[in-house]
Design an enzyme around this catalytic site. Sequence first.
Site, mmCIF file in Angstrom:
data_model
loop_
_atom_site.group_PDB
_atom_site.id
_atom_site.type_symbol
_atom_site.label_atom_id
_atom_site.label_comp_id
_atom_site.label_asym_id
_atom_site.label_seq_id
_atom_site.Cartn_x
_atom_site.Cartn_y
_atom_site.Cartn_z
ATOM 1 N N LYS A 123 0.829 -1.199 0.000
ATOM 2 C CA LYS A 123 0.000 0.000 0.000
ATOM 3 C C LYS A 123 0.873 1.262 0.000
ATOM 4 O O LYS A 123 0.634 2.192 -0.767
ATOM 5 C CB LYS A 123 -0.934 0.007 1.224
ATOM 6 C CG LYS A 123 -2.031 1.031 1.082
ATOM 7 C CD LYS A 123 -2.865 1.126 2.314
ATOM 8 C CE LYS A 123 -2.366 2.238 3.176
ATOM 9 N NZ LYS A 123 -2.823 2.268 4.525
ATOM 10 N N ASP A 141 -6.922 2.243 1.468
ATOM 11 C CA ASP A 141 -6.800 2.567 2.890
ATOM 12 C C ASP A 141 -8.195 2.472 3.495
ATOM 13 O O ASP A 141 -9.138 2.025 2.845
ATOM 14 C CB ASP A 141 -6.174 3.957 3.087
ATOM 15 C CG ASP A 141 -7.087 5.075 2.606
ATOM 16 O OD1 ASP A 141 -8.201 4.791 2.095
ATOM 17 O OD2 ASP A 141 -6.699 6.242 2.734
#
Length: 215
Positions: A123, A141
């Site tokens: 990420k 997220d």
Amino acid sequence: MKLATKKEIEEIKRRLLEHYPDSVTELHYHNLYELLVAVMLSAQCTDKRVNLITPALFEKYPDIPSLANADLDDVKELIKSCSFFNNKAKNLIKMAQMVMEKYNGEIPLDEKELVKLPGVGQKTAHVVMIEYTGANLMAVDTHVFRVAHRLGLSDAKTAEGTEKDLVKKFKTDLHRIHQAMVLFGRYICTAKNPKCYTECFLTDLCKSKESFKAR
Ligand code: SF4
């Protein structure tokens, strides 16, 4: 929960891009080093808090070489108001040391190399690539996850599964959609009391608005 149809997905994409044409991260940074450090700090921590921490951190450690030689306790002290600061401090220094040793002091602008750095997961690597290079990548997220599920864009249980669904469904402009979904989730489709009937521009396409009717 119902999933969005192909037509609905196209319309969601169109409206997100229309409302957030040039959105960028709210993290403050001036170069790739500052961006990477800020994104690493932002895991489980708000951008606002990170922006309060980074000026002093970057003043003391303005680049990879200085961070690679930093004193661990000093870095901990500078970032202590951030969640998981102990681990983050260790990872920041290790990341800088590895960039010095393996990459000649240059942070690699490559997703597959970035994830090899300590404390840099997929990420984080995606967010850095999206922000710095406009790469056609998605990163999920907490905001993107919530918005994707409320709009019926994914029913995956994990961030990874959600990312796959979003990539498959949106295909292009992923970096812009990512930024748009973050801002939409942060300010309109909030975790508590989403602004379904005041500010939301996707109400007619939403699969979850009924849950928030009483508010
Ligand atoms: S209608 Fe409400 S729950 Fe649905 S996308 Fe808009 S703000 Fe989020």
